[in-house]
Design an enzyme around this catalytic site. Structure first.
Site, PDB file in Angstrom:
ATOM      1  N   HIS A 230       0.825  -1.209   0.000  1.00  0.00           N
ATOM      2  CA  HIS A 230       0.000   0.000   0.000  1.00  0.00           C
ATOM      3  C   HIS A 230       0.857   1.255   0.000  1.00  0.00           C
ATOM      4  O   HIS A 230       1.899   1.303   0.640  1.00  0.00           O
ATOM      5  CB  HIS A 230      -0.907   0.028   1.239  1.00  0.00           C
ATOM      6  CG  HIS A 230      -1.944  -1.025   1.222  1.00  0.00           C
ATOM      7  ND1 HIS A 230      -1.716  -2.282   1.717  1.00  0.00           N
ATOM      8  CD2 HIS A 230      -3.213  -1.021   0.758  1.00  0.00           C
ATOM      9  CE1 HIS A 230      -2.804  -3.015   1.562  1.00  0.00           C
ATOM     10  NE2 HIS A 230      -3.729  -2.272   0.981  1.00  0.00           N
TER      11      HIS A 230
ATOM     12  N   ASP B 230      27.360  -0.326  -3.809  1.00  0.00           N
ATOM     13  CA  ASP B 230      27.656   0.339  -5.081  1.00  0.00           C
ATOM     14  C   ASP B 230      28.842   1.288  -4.956  1.00  0.00           C
ATOM     15  O   ASP B 230      29.707   1.322  -5.829  1.00  0.00           O
ATOM     16  CB  ASP B 230      26.420   1.095  -5.571  1.00  0.00           C
ATOM     17  CG  ASP B 230      26.657   1.785  -6.899  1.00  0.00           C
ATOM     18  OD1 ASP B 230      27.121   1.107  -7.844  1.00  0.00           O
ATOM     19  OD2 ASP B 230      26.387   2.995  -6.993  1.00  0.00           O
TER      20      ASP B 230
END
EC number: 4.6.1.17
Length: 161
Positions: free
Chosen positions: A80, A131
């Site tokens: 949601h 990363d």
């Protein structure tokens, strides 16, 4: 009286569905997720070197985590969309293990919990650290991403200590 656990995102015929929370009352809810990023000594040294990596890497990971929590419903199909009141990201440096421990806390006042937002924030913080450090260590490990705590709603308080 015990109830048999079910998968709430499947209907009686086994088809996926978004859970209907329209009838629920808004309540205060909080969730805390944790995870870790483990790397080699070289990458950890670069990450923690003053004026080098720590500020930039961890601040970038913090911003990425907040953005991820805010976009959780776009990433997880049956999640949601909800109004986040707070997203907090904390890091603990663990020199002995060459690790960064991550804690993501999310709060809302809504009909459904914020567990997925906290888990997504923690995951994206870990991915961002990966990363930004991968050039120094190809073998970085993201581990132990888990829900540590939740409170609010019908199921009340739950801990995974």
């Amino acid at each position: 009286m015990s109830t048999t656990p079910t998968l709430s995102h499947l209907d009686e015929s086994g088809q996926i569905r978004m859970v209907d929370v329209g009838h629920k009352t808004d309540t205060d809810r909080v969730a805390i997720a944790r995870g870790s990023v483990r790397m080699n000594a070289t990458a950890y040294g670069l990450l923690t070197q003053p004026g080098q990596g720590k500020g930039e890497v961890l601040n970038t990971a913090r911003v990425a985590a907040v953005l991820a929590a805010k976009r959780c419903a776009e990433l997880i199909p049956l999640c949601h969309s909800l109004p986040l009141a707070f997203v907090g990201i904390d890091f603990e440096l663990d020199e002995a293990a060459y690790s960064v421990h991550i804690r993501a806390t999310c709060r809302t006042q809504y009909k459904t919990g914020v567990e997925m937002e906290a888990m997504t924030a923690c995951s994206v913080a870990a991915l961002t650290i990966y990363d930004m450090c991968k050039a120094a260590d190809k073998g970085i490990v993201i581990e132990q991403i888990r829900l540590q705590y939740k409170a609010g709603g019908k199921s009340g308080e739950w801990r995974n200590d």
